[in-house]
Design a protein around this motif. Structure first.
Motif, short mmCIF file in Angstrom:
data_model
loop_
_atom_site.label_atom_id
_atom_site.label_comp_id
_atom_site.label_asym_id
_atom_site.label_seq_id
_atom_site.Cartn_x
_atom_site.Cartn_y
_atom_site.Cartn_z
N LEU A 7 0.84 -1.21 0.00
CA LEU A 7 0.00 0.00 0.00
C LEU A 7 0.87 1.25 0.00
N ASP B 148 -1.60 6.32 1.49
CA ASP B 148 -2.79 5.57 1.90
C ASP B 148 -2.63 4.96 3.29
N ARG C 140 -3.35 7.70 5.67
CA ARG C 140 -4.79 7.98 5.77
C ARG C 140 -5.48 6.95 6.67
N LEU C 141 -5.05 5.69 6.58
CA LEU C 141 -5.62 4.67 7.45
C LEU C 141 -5.30 4.95 8.91
#
Length: 266
Positions: free
Chosen positions: A13, A17, A20-21
């Protein structure tokens, strides 16, 4: 205690991202798996490393550690293993990470004393590089040295402040060690703790936290009772178990479960 998750749970990933998680699901940090198939690895240029560090800083998320794969007890020449550790130390320094992870990796063909001495020799040499980098090397309870007692046979020989332990609660349990025993062995050297859950000793497919049989509540209670205030990092091994549920949808329930354990043990 602060909460993190490993990128082993979200293979490949992109860093943006991952951040963001972490932000969306309330985690304080991330353990970065350092491997060529991942966005972050030792082949990054100085500019790329600076970009990753800046992304984390802007998001307010800490890089807990860089999880590498050197096998410090493995048979063979020392030079290649030490070079691999040095590369990870430099990467962690450039990213602003306080720790790197190494494995024992001893062979069944070795006598235990030989594996211990090999690992201690290499870690002792690498400790000087770790001091220069301002990064700590953590030996994970894993494979040939899966219990706290096993890891301590090596760490006791090293005796250097820049070399410590990473407690993987699954491996110590699989090795027949109770959480109190693991903590007693590892606490003088403990960097951080990897938590996870599984169905059984025979089926180690990752499960959502709290849905398996690992003694997570006991581990958290022992850490809390002794005033330990470091990191709990959820290592969800999605990379090795493709049929496991996707990690992103589990992150909020996982954080909530760890928070309950922390509250119950307070």
């Amino acid at each position: 205690m602060k909460l993190a998750f490993s990128t082993l749970g979200v293979p490949g990933l992109p860093t943006a991202d991952v951040l963001r998680l972490a932000t969306a699901h309330g985690y304080h940090g991330v353990e970065l798996r350092a491997h060529p198939e991942e966005p972050v690895h030792t082949g990054l240029t100085p500019a790329e490393r600076a970009e990753v560090a800046a992304e984390f800083k802007a998001a307010g998320i800490e890089i807990l550690g860089v999880a590498g794969y050197p096998k410090v007890a493995a048979p063979g020449e020392d030079e290649a293993v030490i070079a691999e550790i040095r590369a990870l130390l430099t990467l962690a320094r450039d990213l602003g990470a306080p720790y790197i992870r190494v494995f024992p990796g001893g062979s069944p063909d070795q006598a235990p004393e030989e594996a211990d001495a090999t690992a201690a020799r290499r870690l002792g040499t690498a400790a000087e590089h770790a001091t220069d980098a301002g990064v700590r090397i953590l030996l994970e309870t894993h494979d040939s040295h899966r219990t706290g007692a096993d890891a301590m046979r090596i760490l006791g020989l090293v005796g250097h402040r820049q070399v410590g332990a990473l407690w993987d609660v699954m491996h110590t349990w699989l090795g027949g060690e109770q959480p109190a025993e693991s903590y007693a062995a590892l606490s003088p050297h403990l960097g951080y703790v990897q938590v996870k859950d599984i169905a059984s000793a025979q089926d180690t497919t990752p499960l959502p936290l709290g849905e398996g049989i690992l003694p997570l509540a006991d581990c958290v209670e022992i850490l809390s009772r002794h005033g330990w205030d470091g990191w709990l990092c959820w290592e969800y091994e999605k990379r090795w178990y493709e049929k496991a549920a996707p990690l992103p949808e589990l992150l909020t329930p996982g954080r909530a479960h760890l928070s309950r354990l922390l509250n119950d043990s307070a």
